[in-house]
Design a protein around this motif. Structure first.
Motif, mmCIF file in Angstrom:
data_model
loop_
_atom_site.group_PDB
_atom_site.id
_atom_site.type_symbol
_atom_site.label_atom_id
_atom_site.label_comp_id
_atom_site.label_asym_id
_atom_site.label_seq_id
_atom_site.Cartn_x
_atom_site.Cartn_y
_atom_site.Cartn_z
ATOM 1 N N LEU A 6 62.747 8.496 6.891
ATOM 2 C CA LEU A 6 62.596 7.443 5.884
ATOM 3 C C LEU A 6 61.199 6.829 5.875
ATOM 4 O O LEU A 6 60.655 6.525 4.817
ATOM 5 C CB LEU A 6 63.612 6.319 6.137
ATOM 6 C CG LEU A 6 65.079 6.677 6.051
ATOM 7 C CD1 LEU A 6 65.929 5.508 6.549
ATOM 8 C CD2 LEU A 6 65.459 7.024 4.631
ATOM 9 N N LYS A 9 57.691 7.645 3.729
ATOM 10 C CA LYS A 9 58.085 8.566 2.662
ATOM 11 C C LYS A 9 57.951 7.848 1.322
ATOM 12 O O LYS A 9 58.267 6.664 1.207
ATOM 13 C CB LYS A 9 59.536 9.031 2.837
ATOM 14 C CG LYS A 9 59.779 9.781 4.109
ATOM 15 C CD LYS A 9 59.121 11.130 4.088
ATOM 16 C CE LYS A 9 59.418 11.835 5.397
ATOM 17 N NZ LYS A 9 59.092 13.185 5.438
ATOM 18 N N LEU A 11 58.842 6.607 -2.425
ATOM 19 C CA LEU A 11 60.068 6.238 -3.140
ATOM 20 C C LEU A 11 59.961 6.739 -4.570
ATOM 21 O O LEU A 11 58.946 6.527 -5.227
ATOM 22 C CB LEU A 11 60.244 4.718 -3.161
ATOM 23 C CG LEU A 11 60.338 4.014 -1.814
ATOM 24 C CD1 LEU A 11 60.339 2.507 -2.027
ATOM 25 C CD2 LEU A 11 61.581 4.439 -1.083
ATOM 26 N N CYS A 21 58.291 3.727 1.775
ATOM 27 C CA CYS A 21 59.144 3.023 2.738
ATOM 28 C C CYS A 21 58.362 2.840 4.039
ATOM 29 O O CYS A 21 57.819 3.792 4.583
ATOM 30 C CB CYS A 21 60.417 3.823 2.992
ATOM 31 S SG CYS A 21 61.510 3.060 4.185
ATOM 32 N N LEU A 36 65.751 -1.036 2.854
ATOM 33 C CA LEU A 36 64.515 -0.309 3.084
ATOM 34 C C LEU A 36 63.386 -1.289 2.795
ATOM 35 O O LEU A 36 63.364 -1.917 1.731
ATOM 36 C CB LEU A 36 64.395 0.899 2.160
ATOM 37 C CG LEU A 36 65.462 1.980 2.285
ATOM 38 C CD1 LEU A 36 65.160 3.104 1.304
ATOM 39 C CD2 LEU A 36 65.544 2.505 3.692
ATOM 40 N N VAL A 60 69.924 3.979 -2.617
ATOM 41 C CA VAL A 60 69.457 5.296 -2.150
ATOM 42 C C VAL A 60 70.424 6.369 -2.616
ATOM 43 O O VAL A 60 71.608 6.338 -2.312
ATOM 44 C CB VAL A 60 69.331 5.316 -0.606
ATOM 45 C CG1 VAL A 60 68.975 6.713 -0.121
ATOM 46 C CG2 VAL A 60 68.313 4.306 -0.146
ATOM 47 N N VAL A 63 67.895 11.439 0.440
ATOM 48 C CA VAL A 63 66.701 11.489 1.273
ATOM 49 C C VAL A 63 66.341 12.960 1.414
ATOM 50 O O VAL A 63 67.102 13.738 1.975
ATOM 51 C CB VAL A 63 66.956 10.851 2.663
ATOM 52 C CG1 VAL A 63 65.713 10.952 3.518
ATOM 53 C CG2 VAL A 63 67.405 9.411 2.523
ATOM 54 N N VAL A 68 62.279 9.605 -0.760
ATOM 55 C CA VAL A 68 63.551 8.907 -0.911
ATOM 56 C C VAL A 68 63.801 8.700 -2.400
ATOM 57 O O VAL A 68 62.991 8.083 -3.097
ATOM 58 C CB VAL A 68 63.536 7.553 -0.176
ATOM 59 C CG1 VAL A 68 64.859 6.830 -0.331
ATOM 60 C CG2 VAL A 68 63.202 7.734 1.294
#
Length: 193
Positions: A6, A9, A11, A21, A36, A60, A63, A68
């Motif tokens: 996560l 990464k 979004l 994130c 997050l 979410v 992933v 994400v």
């Protein structure tokens, strides 16, 4: 899944990159990830940005290796959670430095254990506090708070309790199954009795 799946990464909302994130907000009581913690800055290489907003975990969708995927970008104010970012220092209750948070194992978006850069692994149940550092609880002589593998010990439990409590230990002693209970918990792996 791991925390590094996560962290840092990008979004994506509807295929458009909206930020990155930086960390997670989780419940200290249950270990479940609620939010997050994100930054609107897409470039994370130049410096360590501060989180600008939080997104509820219910947004979410997936992933992936790409990033994400969010169903919506609706920033929220994090409530009743503590924040966890990589590189937080980890200390035992007596003040011994145990390393920096390198990663954390997640199971269904619940923290299971913390992994430090000194190759130390701590179960989530040992976390006492988390603010700008992670403070660990004093180790207990009994496995109070550990999750119980239900099929192994359900034969002698009156209640279907998910964790080891004093009443579970008393029931195990009364039913002469304390060794069976102990061997079913970590670090043991009892499959057949």
């Amino acid at each position: 899944m791991f925390l590094t799946d996560l962290i840092n990464k990008p979004l994506f909302v509807g295929g458009i990159q909206r930020g990155a994130c930086l960390g997670v907000g989780f419940s200290l009581k249950s270990g479940s990830v609620k939010y997050l913690l994100c930054s609107s800055e897409v470039s994370l290489l130049s410096h360590e940005p501060e989180p600008d907003f939080a997104v509820n975990l219910s947004a979410v969708e997936a992933v992936t290796e790409r990033g994400v995927e969010l169903s919506r970008l609706r920033p929220v104010l994090p409530k009743n959670c503590v924040k966890l970012f990589p590189n937080y220092p980890v200390y035992t209750q007596d003040g011994t430095f145990a390393g920096h948070v390198l990663n954390a194992e997640l199971s269904d978006f619940k923290l299971v254990r913390l992994i430090t850069d000194k190759n130390a692994i701590f179960p989530f149940t040992s976390v006492a506090a988390c603010a700008d550092a992670v403070i660990l609880k004093k180790s207990q002589p009994y496995p109070l708070g550990q999750r119980i593998p239900a099929p192994v010990v359900s034969s002698f439990l009156n209640k279907n309790e998910p964790t080891v409590t004093r009443s579970v230990l008393k029931n195990a002693i009364e039913n002469k199954a304390l060794i069976r209970l102990t061997l079913s918990l970590a670090p043991f792996s009892l499959h057949v009795l």
